[in-house]
Each structure stands twice: as C-alpha cells, then as structure tokens.
Design an enzyme around this catalytic site. Structure first.
Site, PDB file in Angstrom:
ATOM      1  N   ASP A  27       0.620  -1.293  -0.170  1.00 13.87           N
ATOM      2  CA  ASP A  27      -0.050  -0.005   0.051  1.00 13.87           C
ATOM      3  C   ASP A  27       0.996   1.559   0.013  1.00 13.87           C
ATOM      4  O   ASP A  27       1.591   1.215   0.715  1.00 13.87           O
ATOM      5  CB  ASP A  27      -0.753   0.042   1.297  1.00 13.87           C
ATOM      6  CG  ASP A  27      -2.209  -0.464   1.209  1.00 13.87           C
ATOM      7  OD1 ASP A  27      -2.839  -0.404   0.152  1.00 13.87           O
ATOM      8  OD2 ASP A  27      -2.895  -0.610   2.221  1.00 13.87           O
ATOM      9  N   LYS A  41      -0.481  -0.583  -4.188  1.00 17.87           N
ATOM     10  CA  LYS A  41      -2.058  -0.156  -4.260  1.00 17.87           C
ATOM     11  C   LYS A  41      -2.395   1.195  -3.766  1.00 17.87           C
ATOM     12  O   LYS A  41      -1.420   1.615  -2.866  1.00 17.87           O
ATOM     13  CB  LYS A  41      -2.853  -1.412  -3.250  1.00 17.87           C
ATOM     14  CG  LYS A  41      -4.326  -0.625  -3.111  1.00 17.87           C
ATOM     15  CD  LYS A  41      -4.965  -1.952  -2.210  1.00 17.87           C
ATOM     16  CE  LYS A  41      -4.813  -2.009  -0.696  1.00 17.87           C
ATOM     17  NZ  LYS A  41      -5.500  -1.010   0.007  1.00 17.87           N
ATOM     18  N   GLU A  50     -13.868  -2.109  -1.203  1.00 18.83           N
ATOM     19  CA  GLU A  50     -14.256  -2.187   0.204  1.00 18.83           C
ATOM     20  C   GLU A  50     -15.495  -1.686   0.614  1.00 18.83           C
ATOM     21  O   GLU A  50     -15.901  -0.628   0.022  1.00 18.83           O
ATOM     22  CB  GLU A  50     -13.096  -1.416   0.829  1.00 18.83           C
ATOM     23  CG  GLU A  50     -13.279  -1.668   2.508  1.00 18.83           C
ATOM     24  CD  GLU A  50     -12.108  -1.475   3.231  1.00 18.83           C
ATOM     25  OE1 GLU A  50     -11.038  -0.979   2.700  1.00 18.83           O
ATOM     26  OE2 GLU A  50     -12.091  -1.456   4.413  1.00 18.83           O
TER      27      GLU A  50
HETATM   28  O1  KIV Z   1      -4.827  -1.979   4.424  1.00 10.71           O
HETATM   29  C1  KIV Z   1      -5.161  -2.846   4.150  1.00 10.71           C
HETATM   30  O2  KIV Z   1      -5.011  -3.896   4.574  1.00 10.71           O
HETATM   31  C2  KIV Z   1      -6.299  -2.937   3.007  1.00 10.71           C
HETATM   32  C3  KIV Z   1      -7.414  -4.245   3.250  1.00 10.71           C
HETATM   33  C4  KIV Z   1      -8.134  -3.831   4.377  1.00 10.71           C
HETATM   34  C5  KIV Z   1      -7.814  -4.399   1.787  1.00 10.71           C
HETATM   35  O3  KIV Z   1      -6.508  -2.212   2.289  1.00 10.71           O
END
Ligand code: KIV
Length: 264
Positions: free
Chosen positions: A86, A116, A181
């Site tokens: 992320d 992501k 989500e």
């Molecule tokens: O940060 C995370 O773990 C996520 C998931 C909840 C999809 O974005």
C-alpha cells in the site's frame, strides 16, 4: 492454482477462467511464509498495519518508512504469492510526480510486484503514469480508509454510480485490479461484470473475482471490534492465551525447563 509465481497476467487469466483469487494481509516474515505456503495468491502489505500492528485508530499515521520496512519482511517470505504494498497516506494523493517517485521507491526498496493506492477517477492520471513507468497498480475504491474522516466514518459506500465510475476509470488508466471495500454485493457484482480486470472484495459480497481479509481478523487474533463482513476461521487469540498461561504455570512451578530442554 499451480505452483508457479503469481503475476498480473496470472490474475487476469484466473478471472477469465472463473478461478477465484485469494488475497490476505501480511506484515511480517513468519505470517507471510505461512500464508504463502498455504497457497494464498496475493499478500497485501496493507497500511491496516497501523491498526493491527501499531494500535492506531486509523491507517493515517503509518509512514512510508514503515511500509517499506514491512514490505521487505513480506517479500523475503513470498515464494509463490504476489506481494502488493500500500502507498500510505498521503503519498498516494500528492499528484502524479510525487506519487510516481514514492511508488518507484517502494518497488525498488521492497522488491514488491505491485502497489495499491486509494481512489479511482481522481487518480486516473497518476495510475496512467505509474503503469507507464512499469509499476503495476491496484486501485482501492468504495470505502477508502485513508479518507475515513472525509467519508464520515467506516461505513458502507452506496453510491453505485461513483464506485463504478472509479472502477472503470482505474481500468482504463491501466490498473490491473480493482479492490472494492464495503460496497453492497449487487453493486460489486455489477462492476465485476463490467470490468475486464479482476475485482477483489472486502465487505463487497461473494461475486467479486477474489476476496481479501485482514489475516488477524480471520484467525481470530483481532484486538477490539471485528467488522460484520469478517468470518473468523480460527480462534488463535484463545490458543495464544491458553499457551501463555501454561508457559507461565510451568515456569512458576519449576517444570520448565526440564532436563531435555537444558544443556548438560
Ligand atoms: O490496508 C489494508 O489492509 C487494506 C485491506 C483492508 C484491503 O487495504
């Protein structure tokens, strides 16, 4: 799935073949090794680590340095699964140049396959630039936890038109996957039908091309509230409590360590 490494084209093929994709969060080497061995297709180094590992109320305090640290731990463990990291707040929201710089750094320093970022239509230009630079992107739409304050809390997102527009914009900008989500199941199903790229749902019903959960939630390790969309497949918190109580007793009554556990 066979044993070969999971790539973006493998995920695309899974959608075409109607094979469901599994994704779980991973933040450290031990869990990542176990999940990889168990055949999870994608390991997500989610900024949810801010809540799960660090004990914050939101994902907002997580730093870039922390994401890179955890990303490296997970990448070291993954033999088959794809690792996605992320972009933490606000690094995915700072415009094309800054986001590109940070995403490239995350890939280079962690060795992950993809990143992501949160957002869809408003991220179209950024997604396009990242993909052009060779960085595979998953777009996170619906409930975007980094915008929790702007969205007024962690709630189900019901604006189907907006969510569909975000997902379609992400696809046409080159994202290889859309994560949805907290989206009503019928909206998620409709978007999944419209997209050529796979969708992964969390609280988005059963008709996405794949599912993701926070690993600690499904293993029953969560401290605090568990969201409605979680199924707990184990109660490891209880196993931990019981094992540690037995350890405490054995140390206190002198039965641990015994001869076999000692050097003569
Ligand atoms: O940060 C995370 O773990 C996520 C998931 C909840 C999809 O974005």
């Amino acid at each position: 799935m066979s044993n070969k490494c999971v790539t973006t084209s493998v995920l695309m093929k899974m959608k075409q073949d109607g094979q469901t994709i599994t994704m779980l969060t991973a933040y450290d080497f031990t869990f990542a090794s176990l999940l990889d061995e168990a055949g999870v297709d994608v390991l997500l180094v989610g900024d949810s680590l801010g809540m799960v590992v660090q004990g914050h109320d939101t994902t907002i305090p997580v730093t870039l340095h922390e994401m890179i640290y955890h990303g490296r731990c997970v990448v070291r463990a993954a033999k088959r699964a794809m690792v996605v990291v992320d972009l933490p707040f606000p690094h995915g929201q700072l415009g094309v140049r800054q986001t590109l710089r940070v995403a490239a750094r995350v890939m280079k320093e962690t060795g992950c396959t993809a990143i992501k970022l949160e957002g869809g239509a408003e991220q179209a230009e950024t997604i396009h630039a990242l993909v052009a630079a060779g960085i595979p992107v998953i777009a996170h739409v619906g409930l975007r936890p980094q915008s929790v304050h702007a969205l007024g809390g962690y709630r189900v997102q019901r604006d189907g038109q907006r969510i569909a527009a975000d997902a379609l914009a992400a696809e046409s900008s080159g994202a290889f996957c859309v994560l949805m989500e907290c989206v009503p199941a019928d909206i998620a199903a409709d978007i999944t039908r419209q997209l050529k790229i796979p969708t992964i749902g969390i609280g988005a019903g059963p008709h996405c091309d794949g599912q993701v959960l926070v690993t600690h939630d499904l293993l029953g390790l969560t401290v605090g509230r568990v969201p409605k969309f979680v199924r707990q497949f184990a109660d490891l918190a209880d196993a931990v409590r019981q094992s540690v109580s037995r350890y405490n007793e054995s140390v206190r009554d002198g039965t641990f360590p015994d001869e076999r556990e000692s050097f003569q």
